[in-house]
Motif scaffolding. Structure first.
Motif, PDB file in Angstrom:
ATOM      1  N   TRP A  41       0.615  -0.947  -0.241  1.00 30.22           N
ATOM      2  CA  TRP A  41       0.420  -0.306   0.006  1.00 30.22           C
ATOM      3  C   TRP A  41       1.083   1.406   0.408  1.00 30.22           C
ATOM      4  N   SER A  42       1.761   1.100   0.457  1.00 27.86           N
ATOM      5  CA  SER A  42       3.046   2.467   1.039  1.00 27.86           C
ATOM      6  C   SER A  42       3.551   2.770  -0.067  1.00 27.86           C
ATOM      7  N   LYS A  43       3.912   1.541  -0.944  1.00 26.99           N
ATOM      8  CA  LYS A  43       5.001   1.263  -1.830  1.00 26.99           C
ATOM      9  C   LYS A  43       4.248   2.206  -3.726  1.00 26.99           C
ATOM     10  N   ILE A  44       2.674   1.887  -3.759  1.00 27.52           N
ATOM     11  CA  ILE A  44       1.811   1.709  -4.258  1.00 27.52           C
ATOM     12  C   ILE A  44       1.632   2.837  -4.375  1.00 27.52           C
ATOM     13  N   THR A  45       0.381   2.628  -3.720  1.00 25.68           N
ATOM     14  CA  THR A  45      -1.369   3.997  -2.929  1.00 25.68           C
ATOM     15  C   THR A  45      -0.156   5.203  -2.711  1.00 25.68           C
ATOM     16  N   ILE A  46       0.453   5.033  -1.885  1.00 25.35           N
ATOM     17  CA  ILE A  46       0.735   6.747  -1.132  1.00 25.35           C
ATOM     18  C   ILE A  46       2.366   6.850  -2.165  1.00 25.35           C
ATOM     19  N   ALA A  47       3.461   6.158  -2.666  1.00 23.42           N
ATOM     20  CA  ALA A  47       4.527   6.720  -3.507  1.00 23.42           C
ATOM     21  C   ALA A  47       4.000   7.231  -4.561  1.00 23.42           C
ATOM     22  N   PRO A  55       2.761  13.390  -8.854  1.00 21.90           N
ATOM     23  CA  PRO A  55       2.192  14.194  -8.713  1.00 21.90           C
ATOM     24  C   PRO A  55       2.280  16.246  -7.701  1.00 21.90           C
ATOM     25  N   VAL A  56       3.052  15.697  -6.608  1.00 16.67           N
ATOM     26  CA  VAL A  56       3.390  16.405  -5.653  1.00 16.67           C
ATOM     27  C   VAL A  56       5.125  16.776  -5.424  1.00 16.67           C
ATOM     28  N   PHE A  57       5.474  15.763  -4.988  1.00 17.38           N
ATOM     29  CA  PHE A  57       6.938  16.140  -5.157  1.00 17.38           C
ATOM     30  C   PHE A  57       8.003  17.083  -6.093  1.00 17.38           C
ATOM     31  N   TRP A  58       7.871  16.394  -7.512  1.00 15.34           N
ATOM     32  CA  TRP A  58       7.838  16.520  -9.036  1.00 15.34           C
ATOM     33  C   TRP A  58       7.698  17.387  -8.943  1.00 15.34           C
ATOM     34  N   ARG A  59       6.566  18.345  -9.208  1.00 12.52           N
ATOM     35  CA  ARG A  59       5.953  19.440  -9.499  1.00 12.52           C
ATOM     36  C   ARG A  59       6.509  20.593  -8.064  1.00 12.52           C
ATOM     37  N   VAL A  60       6.726  19.843  -6.958  1.00  7.48           N
ATOM     38  CA  VAL A  60       6.691  21.265  -6.374  1.00  7.48           C
ATOM     39  C   VAL A  60       8.539  21.831  -6.168  1.00  7.48           C
ATOM     40  N   VAL A  61       9.026  20.553  -6.616  1.00  7.66           N
ATOM     41  CA  VAL A  61      10.851  20.689  -6.381  1.00  7.66           C
ATOM     42  C   VAL A  61      11.237  20.187  -7.659  1.00  7.66           C
ATOM     43  N   ARG A  62      10.846  20.051  -8.693  1.00  9.20           N
ATOM     44  CA  ARG A  62      11.093  19.183 -10.119  1.00  9.20           C
ATOM     45  C   ARG A  62      11.224  20.181 -11.005  1.00  9.20           C
ATOM     46  N   ALA A  77      -5.849  14.570  -2.813  1.00  6.85           N
ATOM     47  CA  ALA A  77      -5.546  13.564  -3.475  1.00  6.85           C
ATOM     48  C   ALA A  77      -5.167  12.702  -2.431  1.00  6.85           C
ATOM     49  N   LEU A  78      -3.978  12.758  -2.411  1.00  5.36           N
ATOM     50  CA  LEU A  78      -2.556  12.334  -1.511  1.00  5.36           C
ATOM     51  C   LEU A  78      -2.957  12.348   0.502  1.00  5.36           C
ATOM     52  N   GLU A  79      -3.535  13.309   0.696  1.00  7.43           N
ATOM     53  CA  GLU A  79      -4.214  12.975   1.955  1.00  7.43           C
ATOM     54  C   GLU A  79      -5.418  12.485   2.753  1.00  7.43           C
ATOM     55  N   SER A  80      -6.227  11.889   0.798  1.00 10.47           N
ATOM     56  CA  SER A  80      -7.415  11.509   1.296  1.00 10.47           C
ATOM     57  C   SER A  80      -6.927  10.022   1.726  1.00 10.47           C
ATOM     58  N   LYS A  81      -5.625   9.452   1.128  1.00 10.01           N
ATOM     59  CA  LYS A  81      -5.455   8.014   1.543  1.00 10.01           C
ATOM     60  C   LYS A  81      -4.208   8.290   2.983  1.00 10.01           C
ATOM     61  N   GLY A 108       7.394   5.233   5.839  1.00  9.41           N
ATOM     62  CA  GLY A 108       7.842   6.197   6.822  1.00  9.41           C
ATOM     63  C   GLY A 108       9.324   6.720   5.719  1.00  9.41           C
ATOM     64  N   HIS A 109       9.938   6.234   4.535  1.00 15.73           N
ATOM     65  CA  HIS A 109      10.669   7.245   3.985  1.00 15.73           C
ATOM     66  C   HIS A 109       9.671   8.296   3.285  1.00 15.73           C
ATOM     67  N   ILE A 110       8.819   8.171   3.286  1.00 16.26           N
ATOM     68  CA  ILE A 110       8.385   8.975   2.061  1.00 16.26           C
ATOM     69  C   ILE A 110       7.444  10.050   3.242  1.00 16.26           C
ATOM     70  N   LEU A 111       7.326   9.897   3.894  1.00 20.41           N
ATOM     71  CA  LEU A 111       7.334  11.256   5.335  1.00 20.41           C
ATOM     72  C   LEU A 111       8.138  12.157   5.542  1.00 20.41           C
ATOM     73  N   TYR A 112       8.990  12.062   5.701  1.00 20.65           N
ATOM     74  CA  TYR A 112      10.738  13.366   5.713  1.00 20.65           C
ATOM     75  C   TYR A 112      10.016  14.266   4.032  1.00 20.65           C
ATOM     76  N   ARG A 113       9.944  13.479   3.225  1.00 19.47           N
ATOM     77  CA  ARG A 113      10.135  14.675   1.530  1.00 19.47           C
ATOM     78  C   ARG A 113       8.584  15.277   2.055  1.00 19.47           C
ATOM     79  N   TYR A 114       7.640  14.617   2.788  1.00 23.58           N
ATOM     80  CA  TYR A 114       6.087  15.220   2.551  1.00 23.58           C
ATOM     81  C   TYR A 114       6.022  16.298   3.874  1.00 23.58           C
ATOM     82  N   TYR A 115       6.848  15.890   4.441  1.00 28.01           N
ATOM     83  CA  TYR A 115       6.322  17.453   5.165  1.00 28.01           C
ATOM     84  C   TYR A 115       7.960  18.142   5.778  1.00 28.01           C
ATOM     85  N   ASP A 116       8.435  18.006   4.621  1.00 26.08           N
ATOM     86  CA  ASP A 116       9.899  18.908   4.243  1.00 26.08           C
ATOM     87  C   ASP A 116       9.590  19.842   3.490  1.00 26.08           C
TER      88      ASP A 116
END
Length: 213
Positions: A100-106, A112-119, A136-140, A167-175
């Motif tokens: 679920w983490s690897k597919i749905t969350i990542a 959709p989020v990290f690349w559009r904000v950082v890259r 959409a992410l936060e609904s998951k 958990g490794h996804i959350l670092y960038r989400y919160y940063d």
């Protein structure tokens, strides 16, 4: 001695390295990919015909690619019962949340989020689009918020492979610089992860060289 091919700023490599750190395994890591190049060589193609990172080679010569497969291999071979249960029904629970983490969350976060904000260069950022993607992410993530009501970790009472994948996804989400929903249990869970030495060493890594100005 484990050998790892992959740059430390890759989120998939970070998941692998965090797992290695938690299991206390010795390793050598070679920077490869993105600005380091090297994935288009014939030598690397022999390791992984997809030419993607990470790649792991164990001391027995076993070479594995695809992050999920690598993590399950390490958990199977080196992980304690609490991290990767022996009983199929218990293992399936951990694996379910890891997938679920690897597919749905990542998939809801990285492009959709990290690349559009950082890259994405600032002048090309579409913040209406970004806000929709965050929603959409936060609904998951709300699923994890509810899951953490009665569980200190994602799959239950123990730190497991599922927490590595999530958990490794959350670092960038919160940063990154976005407005976030109020998810108090998720935030407390994340702060507990930041207290883990291997998380701080391998996941809380600067991604500035990925940023498009």
């Amino acid at each position: 001695m484990l050998k790892v091919w992959g740059r430390k700023t890759s989120s998939n490599v970070q998941a692998l390295m965090w797992c290695i750190g938690e299991l206390g395994l010795e390793y050598e890591r070679s920077d490869i990919g993105h600005s380091f190049g090297g994935t288009d060589t014939e030598a690397f193609r022999r390791l992984n015909p997809n030419q993607t990172i990470p790649v792991l080679q164990d001391a027995n010569g076993q070479t594995i690619w695809e992050t999920g497969a690598i993590l399950r291999y390490l958990a199977d071979r080196y992980g304690p019962e609490s991290f990767w249960p022996e009983q199929p029904q218990d293992r399936a629970q951990v694996d379910m949340w890891a997938e679920w983490s690897k597919i749905t969350i990542a998939m809801a976060f990285t492009a959709p989020v990290f690349w559009r904000v950082v890259r994405t260069p600032r002048e090309a950022q579409d913040w209406n689009q970004i806000r929709r993607a965050v929603a959409a992410l936060e609904s998951k993530l709300e699923i994890a918020e509810q899951r953490l009501t009665n569980n200190p970790f994602l799959a239950g009472p123990d730190f497991t492979l599922a927490d590595i994948q999530f958990g490794h996804i959350l670092y960038r989400y919160y940063d990154i610089d976005i407005d976030r929903a109020d998810l108090p249990r998720l935030k407390r869970y994340y702060h507990r992860l930041t207290e883990r030495i291997a998380f701080r060493e391998h996941v809380m890594v600067s991604y500035e060289d990925l940023r498009e100005s």
